[in-house]
Design an enzyme around this catalytic site. Structure first.
Site, PDB file in Angstrom:
ATOM      1  N   MET A 143       0.838  -1.185   0.000  1.00 42.13           N
ATOM      2  CA  MET A 143       0.000   0.000   0.000  1.00 42.13           C
ATOM      3  C   MET A 143       0.874   1.236   0.000  1.00 42.13           C
ATOM      4  O   MET A 143       1.879   1.296   0.704  1.00 42.13           O
ATOM      5  CB  MET A 143      -0.909   0.009   1.223  1.00 42.13           C
ATOM      6  N   CYS A 144       0.477   2.226  -0.772  1.00 36.73           N
ATOM      7  CA  CYS A 144       1.260   3.450  -0.868  1.00 36.73           C
ATOM      8  C   CYS A 144       0.344   4.647  -1.037  1.00 36.73           C
ATOM      9  O   CYS A 144      -0.811   4.516  -1.448  1.00 36.73           O
ATOM     10  CB  CYS A 144       2.217   3.402  -2.062  1.00 36.73           C
TER      11      CYS A 144
END
Length: 640
Positions: free
Chosen positions: A1-2
């Site tokens: 996740m970013c």
């Protein structure tokens, strides 16, 4: 996740070496493990790339990544299948390696067509001055765009900021395909042309052209006049990652398999009647297999401490949960939890996150531990609200329970799971939210995450999911209740089950009015709009805690399997509630050994958690929600 972002400016006066502080803060909350910015400038334009990483697999890879040719890549995704990624590898590096090897547009589209898993991305191709970006087929990862300054700048970001009274606000990038912008041409013409490479929805040429035309019309309707949307000249497409929905109708009149069922008391044995049919049992077993594989991929693709000594493994109270489930005790979350139990190492706890909204201030978990003992490694008071009231509440009502529907079914579901696997530590986390805390945190943190969605339903579900996924509550055990903060970075959610398996009341309405043909069309519509109604919003609110949402029911293989079945093998709406809707999932629950939860009828999260009863009671779900409007104009992150 970013958290990924790219701010593009076409005029020198709008060039900047940094993002505005509020946008940067929102991005960092999504990716707390690494932050990096990169500037690319030419005579005609400037690109500011910003990447913020939540580390979940392989070596920690800071973003954005770049190569010697000046290409830049931002990736917010997980490759679960389609492209090989070894356990020790990072999928950002894998994707960038393949992208850098692409010789033309077709190669890029072929690459993204192979990826199975959620993704959004931004890719700057230096040689052609092209900026590529997009979201996966279901839109499981958020990406927003913001066009301002009459075409002199625009921004792409996983999350935005909002202010009331501003016309050019953030909007969700449609999950219609991949977009490309020629930045050099845009700087010269002072108009932005979005070239769309759409998903290929069918094999028929006329159908494809009609779908593309409709997509272009819908996208253009919400954009300023200096932004144009056009199909790519080569008429290239992404390959649809799932098979088309089976729209077949039965040759004979559709009737219930067992007419006596509607007159009988509903028990687990009622469902077992269906499993006596060989074909039905085989289909259910196949469904369990494909869903189990989807869950396995989502609970094993994350870092674990493999270096604990055997003596430490035995100290289970010190073990942290790596995976949490948004848990109401309903059929969707029960099946997800049961399958997660099959694949997560036995010595690892699983957090069951159960949210309830309080109508009384003096409400605490049953058997509150007055001594206030704290559990090792999880000792964090869940909220300011409880800090203020815990002592007084404990003395006043030590045994009072919060009996909203989802808390009742959640506790019952916990007992089922404990009976199914008593060796597992099931952390049932009671997350209790007061009206004051809801209003305060909606105003300061949640409203901009829900936006640009703006309905009463978006408010209710968005707030409920934000508090649930935060994981700050009370850990209830036989010894009492202790403050608890979930350490899980991965949050499993059951979204996608109702849409595919006729779980909503509107499916029943459509079936009664138009039969199976109408029901098929309703399910087709539900899947087609899930990216714009649910998933971007849920990704933004869950990721705000530095956690990643994972959706097993929307695994490409699960959707393809369910799409391949005729509708009557998935649901039978001639049967009573609690059996007919999501029938195949209920049969799977029975096969997995679940009991009472297999018969629970659908109850929407906003009603089960009682958030819908907290404020106004006379609103419609589709009404625009005034509570989401932000008063101050100071929060806008992209200059006008």
């Amino acid at each position: 996740m970013c958290g990924i972002c790219c701010a593009v400016s076409f005029s020198v006066e709008h060039f900047s070496r940094d993002l505005k502080e509020d946008l940067l803060c929102n991005l960092k909350r999504r990716g707390p493990d690494s932050s990096k910015q990169l500037l690319r400038s030419t005579v005609n334009y400037q690109c500011l790339f910003s990447g913020h990483v939540l580390h979940l697999r392989g070596l920690l890879t800071a973003q954005p990544v770049e190569d010697e040719r000046g290409n830049v890549f931002l990736w917010n995704g997980e490759i679960f299948s389609g492209i090989k990624v070894e356990a020790e590898e990072n999928d950002t590096q894998i994707m960038f390696h393949y992208l850098s090897s692409c010789k033309n547009e077709s190669d890029i589209l072929s690459l993204f067509s192979k990826v199975q898993g959620p993704w959004s991305f931004i890719y700057y191709q230096a040689s052609s001055h092209s900026l590529w970006f997009g979201r996966d087929f279901f839109g499981r990862r958020s990406l927003l765009w913001h066009f301002s300054n009459l075409g002199k700048s625009f921004c792409l970001s996983s999350v935005g900021t909002q202010a009331s009274g501003v016309t050019d606000q953030w909007q969700e990038v449609p999950a219609s395909g991949i977009f490309r912008i020629d930045l050099k041409s845009a700087s010269i013409s002072q108009s932005v042309v979005l070239k769309l490479y759409p998903w290929k929805y069918s094999s028929g040429g006329d159908d494809i052209r009609e779908c593309v035309h409709n997509s272009l019309t819908e996208i253009s309707a919400d954009l300023p006049t200096f932004v144009l949307v056009a199909a790519n000249e080569a008429k290239l497409y992404l390959k649809d990652p799932v098979v088309p929905l089976n729209m077949a109708l039965p040759q004979a009149a559709f009737e219930t398999h067992c007419s006596s069922i509607s007159r009988s008391p509903l028990t687990r044995e009622t469902l077992r009647v269906f499993l006596t049919d060989g074909h039905t049992k085989e289909v259910v077993q196949q469904f369990i297999g494909v869903l189990s594989t989807a869950v396995k991929r989502r609970v094993l693709c994350l870092p674990r401490d493999e270096n604990l000594a055997p003596s430490e493994v035995l100290k289970t109270s010190n073990r942290k949960a790596n995976v949490a489930v948004l848990f109401s005790g309903g059929i969707d979350s029960m099946v997800i939890a049961a399958l997660a139990d099959h694949h997560i190492p036995l010595d690892e706890p699983i957090d069951l996150l159960n949210v309830a909204f309080m109508t009384k201030e003096k409400t605490i978990p049953v058997n509150f531990n007055k001594k206030g003992r704290k559990q090792a490694n999880h000792c964090e008071m869940p909220s300011e609200e409880f800090s203020k009231h815990a002592a007084a509440t404990a003395a006043a009502s030590p045994g009072e329970q919060l009996s909203v529907p989802d808390r009742v079914t959640g506790r019952a579901g916990l007992k089922e799971l404990q009976a199914a696997n008593p060796s597992r530590i099931w952390n049932f986390v009671e997350i209790n939210v007061s009206l004051e805390e809801l209003q305060r945190l909606r105003r300061t943190r949640i409203s901009h995450l829900i936006q640009p969605l703006d309905t009463v339903l978006d408010d209710s579900i968005g707030c409920a999911v934000w508090f649930a996924s935060r994981g700050a509550g009370w850990l209830v055990t036989q010894d009492g209740a202790q403050p608890y903060q979930s350490s899980a970075k991965v949050v499993l959610t059951g979204i996608g089950a109702d849409e595919q398996l006729a779980g909503y009341s509107r499916h029943q309405v459509r079936f009664l009015a138009h039969g199976l043909e109408g029901l098929n069309k309703e399910i087709e519509m539900e899947l087609g709009r899930i990216s714009s109604r649910n998933l971007g919003r849920d990704d933004r609110v869950i990721s705000d805690h530095g956690k990643e949402a994972r959706f097993p029911f929307l695994d490409e293989n699960v959707v393809s399997f369910l799409n391949s079945l005729p509708v009557w093998e998935k649901a039978n709406l001639t049967l009573p509630r609690g059996i007919g809707e999501k029938l195949i999932l209920r049969l799977a629950a029975v096969e997995l050994g679940l009991t009472a939860s297999a018969l629970l009828p659908k109850r929407a999260m906003q009603f089960g958690s009682r958030i819908a009863k907290m404020e106004k009671n006379n609103e419609k779900a589709s009404d625009k929600c005034g509570r989401l409007q932000i008063i101050s104009l100071e929060n806008l992150s992209v200059e006008n």
